[in-house]
Motif scaffolding. Structure first.
Motif, PDB file in Angstrom:
ATOM      1  N   TYR A  30     -18.777 -11.285 -12.521  1.00  0.00           N
ATOM      2  CA  TYR A  30     -17.676 -10.345 -12.249  1.00  0.00           C
ATOM      3  C   TYR A  30     -17.038  -9.890 -13.561  1.00  0.00           C
ATOM      4  O   TYR A  30     -16.778  -8.702 -13.756  1.00  0.00           O
ATOM      5  CB  TYR A  30     -16.608 -10.991 -11.373  1.00  0.00           C
ATOM      6  N   ARG A  31     -16.768 -10.806 -14.473  1.00  0.00           N
ATOM      7  CA  ARG A  31     -16.119 -10.444 -15.742  1.00  0.00           C
ATOM      8  C   ARG A  31     -16.996  -9.518 -16.573  1.00  0.00           C
ATOM      9  O   ARG A  31     -16.494  -8.572 -17.182  1.00  0.00           O
ATOM     10  CB  ARG A  31     -15.766 -11.703 -16.552  1.00  0.00           C
ATOM     11  N   ARG A  32     -18.307  -9.762 -16.596  1.00  0.00           N
ATOM     12  CA  ARG A  32     -19.201  -8.861 -17.336  1.00  0.00           C
ATOM     13  C   ARG A  32     -19.133  -7.450 -16.771  1.00  0.00           C
ATOM     14  O   ARG A  32     -19.085  -6.466 -17.507  1.00  0.00           O
ATOM     15  CB  ARG A  32     -20.650  -9.374 -17.281  1.00  0.00           C
ATOM     16  N   GLN A  33     -19.121  -7.349 -15.450  1.00  0.00           N
ATOM     17  CA  GLN A  33     -19.061  -6.030 -14.817  1.00  0.00           C
ATOM     18  C   GLN A  33     -17.696  -5.385 -15.014  1.00  0.00           C
ATOM     19  O   GLN A  33     -17.594  -4.171 -15.176  1.00  0.00           O
ATOM     20  CB  GLN A  33     -19.433  -6.134 -13.342  1.00  0.00           C
ATOM     21  N   ASP A  34     -16.629  -6.180 -15.007  1.00  0.00           N
ATOM     22  CA  ASP A  34     -15.290  -5.644 -15.284  1.00  0.00           C
ATOM     23  C   ASP A  34     -15.252  -5.012 -16.672  1.00  0.00           C
ATOM     24  O   ASP A  34     -14.658  -3.951 -16.864  1.00  0.00           O
ATOM     25  CB  ASP A  34     -14.229  -6.746 -15.204  1.00  0.00           C
ATOM     26  N   GLU A  35     -15.882  -5.662 -17.642  1.00  0.00           N
ATOM     27  CA  GLU A  35     -15.893  -5.162 -19.018  1.00  0.00           C
ATOM     28  C   GLU A  35     -16.576  -3.813 -19.145  1.00  0.00           C
ATOM     29  O   GLU A  35     -16.196  -3.001 -19.987  1.00  0.00           O
ATOM     30  CB  GLU A  35     -16.571  -6.167 -19.947  1.00  0.00           C
TER      31      GLU A  35
END
Length: 85
Positions: A30-35
């Motif tokens: 999720y964090r990678r995609q948020d970035e």
């Protein structure tokens, strides 16, 4: 469950710019995609096998909801059209 996830990915790829990721914990994904400003993430989990639903997660609100596998394309299209992200 990669087979289920890749099947959904192939279906969505025909209509949308999508990215498939199965490395690491879900939170890290999720964090990678948020970035990279991905508006929605779709997660295949054990419940998917039981009832053919997936978890959708919206980047801006972090809201999560379940959607039938067969309705994923319509869900993305409807959310993008309504401007929810």
């Amino acid at each position: 469950m990669p087979y289920n996830a890749k099947d959904i990915y192939r279906g969505l790829k025909q209509q949308f710019n999508v990215f498939y990721d199965e490395k690491g914990a879900v939170g890290r994904r999720y964090r990678r995609q948020d970035e990279i400003v991905t508006p929605f993430c779709i997660t295949v989990d054990s419940q998917t096998l039981a009832d053919r639903t997936v978890t959708f997660r919206e980047r801006d609100t972090l809201e999560q909801w379940r959607v039938r596998v067969d309705d994923c394309g319509a869900e993305v299209k409807g959310r993008l059209k309504s401007g929810s992200t």
